[in-house]
Motif scaffolding. Structure first.
Motif, PDB file in Angstrom:
ATOM      1  N   GLY A 123       7.963  -7.027   6.414  1.00 37.99           N
ATOM      2  CA  GLY A 123       8.425  -6.134   5.295  1.00 37.99           C
ATOM      3  C   GLY A 123       8.878  -4.540   5.647  1.00 37.99           C
ATOM      4  O   GLY A 123       8.614  -4.238   7.021  1.00 37.99           O
ATOM      5  N   ILE A 124       9.091  -3.739   4.958  1.00 38.44           N
ATOM      6  CA  ILE A 124       9.566  -2.551   5.269  1.00 38.44           C
ATOM      7  C   ILE A 124       8.660  -1.545   4.534  1.00 38.44           C
ATOM      8  O   ILE A 124       8.581  -1.717   2.986  1.00 38.44           O
ATOM      9  CB  ILE A 124      10.998  -2.077   5.040  1.00 38.44           C
ATOM     10  N   SER A 125       8.222  -0.712   4.977  1.00 37.33           N
ATOM     11  CA  SER A 125       7.009   0.215   4.372  1.00 37.33           C
ATOM     12  C   SER A 125       7.308   1.628   4.794  1.00 37.33           C
ATOM     13  O   SER A 125       7.794   1.948   5.613  1.00 37.33           O
ATOM     14  CB  SER A 125       5.737  -0.460   4.237  1.00 37.33           C
ATOM     15  N   LYS A 126       6.617   2.340   3.936  1.00 36.08           N
ATOM     16  CA  LYS A 126       6.596   3.849   4.191  1.00 36.08           C
ATOM     17  C   LYS A 126       5.086   4.379   4.948  1.00 36.08           C
ATOM     18  O   LYS A 126       4.829   5.404   4.834  1.00 36.08           O
ATOM     19  CB  LYS A 126       6.766   4.813   3.142  1.00 36.08           C
ATOM     20  N   ALA A 127       4.198   3.483   4.993  1.00 36.22           N
ATOM     21  CA  ALA A 127       2.919   3.426   5.263  1.00 36.22           C
ATOM     22  C   ALA A 127       2.567   2.915   6.739  1.00 36.22           C
ATOM     23  O   ALA A 127       3.020   1.632   7.091  1.00 36.22           O
ATOM     24  CB  ALA A 127       1.637   2.940   4.606  1.00 36.22           C
TER      25      ALA A 127
END
Ligand code: ATP
Ligand code: MG
Length: 762
Positions: free
Chosen positions: A312-316
């Motif tokens: 996935g792509i996350s900002k954390a």
């Protein structure tokens, strides 16, 4: 159902819908100062993947602004990696250096606007003037230079009149900004160095902050995706484009969390250290987390792209378990690759009552793999088996060959040990054995019970091979570098044997060596006379796998920004999957004991070692005399499933009932399939397995006289299929078995059904 879009794709989608851009254009902008690694694979998948999804374009741009560290071989490795992963860039390979003149012109423009100046402070002074996060900086006294003076100095910088470090060009933004990046960032520095593309044409080179946004702009990039550490640089990115009045349409920067993986270092600097120090054989050493390393080891591009998509792509920021990557490659190979036999540590077995030789039919693929194909497997008097697969003094639960216990040779016969021959040191050098002629696999009428089947290689026709067994390069979860290397990351086995088909038939590039793992011929070192196989991945994760319940484990590995990570998790469950913690010491001991003494498989021993509730039930069941492997299956599948909805106190059965059920399976009184139904009844009614089987009439039918009429019935019903089978379509065998089982409501003993069908279909 359509997969939920990640936040970057949401942004792109909105921008296209609103008409902000007509077409999405992304770029992958590596610096050619090392081989690309698995983190870059993530960036590649994102940039090329988004362009592909939205029918846009993606550029490949070498960010070649530091001539000192950059080399053509790295650029080549990057291009190879992108292609190998299955992506194609739009147009030619681009380079930041293609734009050196235009970048220079933009810098001149900034100077003319009074927005940039030549600073002559030393490096240390610049640092001191910058201030700290809590204190504002002070502007350099040189910032007051006139535009003319700045233009003159900048031009002379370019002409090579100054030494490295004598002057720099800086943007004039805000020395007291809380964002340190805005405190008059450097735009150009002097570097008297030969550039791999522009040679000696330039001796000043643009800094990342200046070059990146402008290169994006020049190329018509719409979305500039980068990793989180550039979050604060975004303000500079915007300042430069805005100040120069560039766009719209112009690019905007969006950040995502970089990939971190446990047991892995992922900085090119540290990877280069490994290469330069000779701790690995090169950038493409199969233990390296580089694309070239994975490729040489035998990973498939698909498995890597799947892995990148699955995290996935996350900002954390978070740490992904390397087991998840290993899972992706197993997942890709399992339904595809042929199963063959290899013996790593050969022990010779001489079958005294066997003369001559024969070729056995052996399918390359198990039933649950949707592929067909088989080979002729040579068999003769002398074979090799794995040294481990014989035990003179077997521990409890040892299911392979012993002086008293026969074993099946996979695809072949059952053998029995007659004599153990040793050398003067007591080491076993040979087993004298006897085979049962009527026990051939698929046509076994011997009635001999064995507890397992082992791999073997015919001594006369097998090939000697070198096998390289890889383990994780680092022995700790969060390695710093060379000091944390795993000393056992490579084990070279010189005297292995592989069966003939692996060398002569090559049904595929990759193989599963049964019971050993997945293997791939080393593309560099393997050759005709000297086959070398890399272990791509073992069959099961030996470093600990997360069982159903592993919340602590989940939290433990999530180091950075736990709060944000949690929030993110709701949105993107895939981004958090696959976290594990290693077994602690006590669990490890239990794990080892279960493996060695009870003969449990890894995927059984592991969750049992971790889960106390399941383990106590399991141990109590053992005491009642249940067979370990069968009991473990019941506990881990049936009981564990039930415990997801009820607590252990609410269970309506105990170890006694489980042991009874296990025994019924072991004695073949019921089939495994029926056992599941019995279990459901136990849960529902609380009755004992014996009572249930009795009342329902579920007892397995093992009497051939009772099954034979049903076999006849089935064969009469499908005359065409019988004809096809006899003409060689061996795959139909499973169909007949299924039909017979169905006709008996699943009660016929599959082993007997197999035997009878084998006999009647001949
Ligand atoms: P490293 O820090 O490992 O040396 P880097 O960031 O210096 O890598 P670049 O060549 O500058 O390497 O990176 C090219 C692109 O790949 C950049 O957009 C960068 O954000 C991205 N990238 C680098 N490492 C990772 C990672 N671990 N996860 C995701 N993207 C990454
Ligand atoms: Mg970098």
């Amino acid at each position: 159902m359509e997969k939920k879009k990640d936040f970057l794709r949401m942004i792109v989608q909105e921008d296209l819908a609103s008409g902000k851009y007509k077409e999405v254009v992304t770029r992958f902008p590596p610096e050619p100062n090392g081989f690309p690694h698995i983190g870059h694979a993530k960036a590649i998948t994102i940039n090329f993947g988004i362009a592909r999804d939205f029918e846009g374009r993606c550029h490949l741009r070498m960010d070649d602004t530091n001539p000192v560290t950059e080399e053509e071989k790295y650029a080549k490795a990057i291009e190879d990696a992108v292609h190998w992963l299955g992506f194609e860039w739009d147009g030619p390979v681009r380079h930041t250096s293609d734009y050196f003149q235009r970048l220079y012109d933009y810098a001149v423009q900034l100077i003319k606007m009074g927005k940039a100046y030549v600073d002559s402070l030393s490096e240390e002074e610049i640092r001191a003037y910058r201030g700290t996060v809590t204190e504002p900086g002070r502007r350099s006294p040189y910032a007051e230079r006139s535009v003319e003076e700045n233009l003159d100095l900048f031009e002379r910088m370019r002409k090579g009149e100054f030494k490295d470090g004598e002057h720099v060009l800086r943007a004039k933004i805000d020395m007291s900004s809380p964002n340190m990046q805005l405190r008059d960032p450097l735009l150009y520095r002097i570097r008297h160095a030969h550039h791999m593309r522009t040679g000696d044409a330039w001796c000043i080179y643009p800094m990342y902050d200046f070059a990146h946004c402008l290169s994006d702009y020049i190329e018509g990039i719409t979305h500039s995706f980068c990793t989180l550490e550039f979050e604060n640089n975004r303000a500079v990115y915007d300042w430069i484009l805005d100040t120069l009045h560039l766009g719209p349409p112009r690019p905007y920067q969006y950040e995502f969390a970089r990939l971190n993986m446990n047991y892995t270092v992922m900085s090119k600097r540290k990877l280069k250290e490994l290469v330069d120090s000779g701790k690995v054989s090169g950038w493409d050493d199969p233990r390296m987390p580089t694309i070239a390393g994975y490729r040489r080891r035998g990973y498939t591009p698909k498995s890597i792209v799947n892995f990148c998509n699955s995290i996935g792509i996350s900002k954390a920021n978070s740490v992904v378990d390397v087991a998840q990557l290993e899972h992706a490659i197993r997942d890709d190979l399992n339904p595809k690759v042929p199963r063959v036999m290899c013996v790593l540590d050969p022990l010779k077995v001489v079958i005294e009552n066997y003369e001559g030789s024969e070729e056995l039919d052996a399918s390359y693929y198990p039933h649950d793999v949707p592929k067909e194909g088989s080979r002729k497997l040579p068999f003769s008097k002398e074979i090799y088996i794995e040294r481990d697969d014989f035990s003179e003094n077997p521990p409890k639960g040892y299911y392979r060959l012993t002086p008293d216990q026969p074993v099946r040779l996979r695809h072949a016969y059952v053998i029995r040990c007659k004599e153990v021959i040793k050398d003067e040191t007591g080491r076993i050098t040979e087993i004298r054995a006897e085979y049962y002629p009527n026990s051939r696999s698929g046509a076994d009428t011997s009635g001999i019970k064995v507890k397992s089947a082992i791999q073997w290689v015919d001594a006369a026709t097998g090939y000697r091979a070198e096998v390289r067994l890889y383990d994780r390069l680092f022995r700790v979860e969060n390695p710093r570098g060379i000091e944390d290397l795993n000393p056992d990351s490579l084990k070279i086995v010189k005297g292995a044997y592989v069966e003939r088909a692996v060398i002569e038939e090559k049904p595929d590039e990759r193989f599963q060596f049964e019971r050993q793992g997945y293997f791939y011929p080393d593309p560099v070192d393997s050759g005709g006379e000297h086959p070398v196989f890399n272990r791509i991945v073992s069959l099961k994760d030996s470093w600990a796998k997360q069982s159903g319940k592993g919340k602590e484990a989940l939290q433990k590995v999530s180091k950075a920004e736990p709060k944000a990570a949690k929030k993110e998790k709701k949105k993107e469950p895939s981004g958090e999957a696959g976290r594990v913690a290693p077994l602690d010491e006590t669990q490890r001991k239990i794990f080892d004991r279960y493996r060695e003494e009870l003969g449990l498989r890894e995927e059984q021993a592991n969750p049992l070692a971790r889960d106390e509730v399941l383990r106590s039930l399991f141990e109590a069941g053992l005491e009642k005399g249940a067979a370990p492997v069968i009991l473990a299956n019941l506990v881990l599948n049936e009981v564990a499933r039930e415990l997801k909805t009820v607590s252990s106190e609410e269970l309506r059965y105990g170890p006694e009932e489980l042991a009874e059920l296990a025994k019924m399976i072991e004695e073949e009184r019921i089939s495994v399939k029926i056992a599941k139904q019995v279990f459901e009844e136990m849960v529902r009614s609380g009755e004992s397995p014996g009572e249930i089987v009795e009342a329902k009439g579920w007892e397995q039918i093992s009497d051939p006289q009772k099954i034979l009429p049903i076999v006849d019935e089935v064969l009469t019903k499908y005359p065409e299929k019988v004809a096809q089978y006899r003409e060689g379509n061996r795959k139909l065998f499973g169909f007949f078995v299924g039909q017979v089982l169905k006709a008996t409501g699943g009660r016929a003993n599959p082993r007997i059904v197999n035997e009878l069908l084998n006999r009647t279909l001949k």
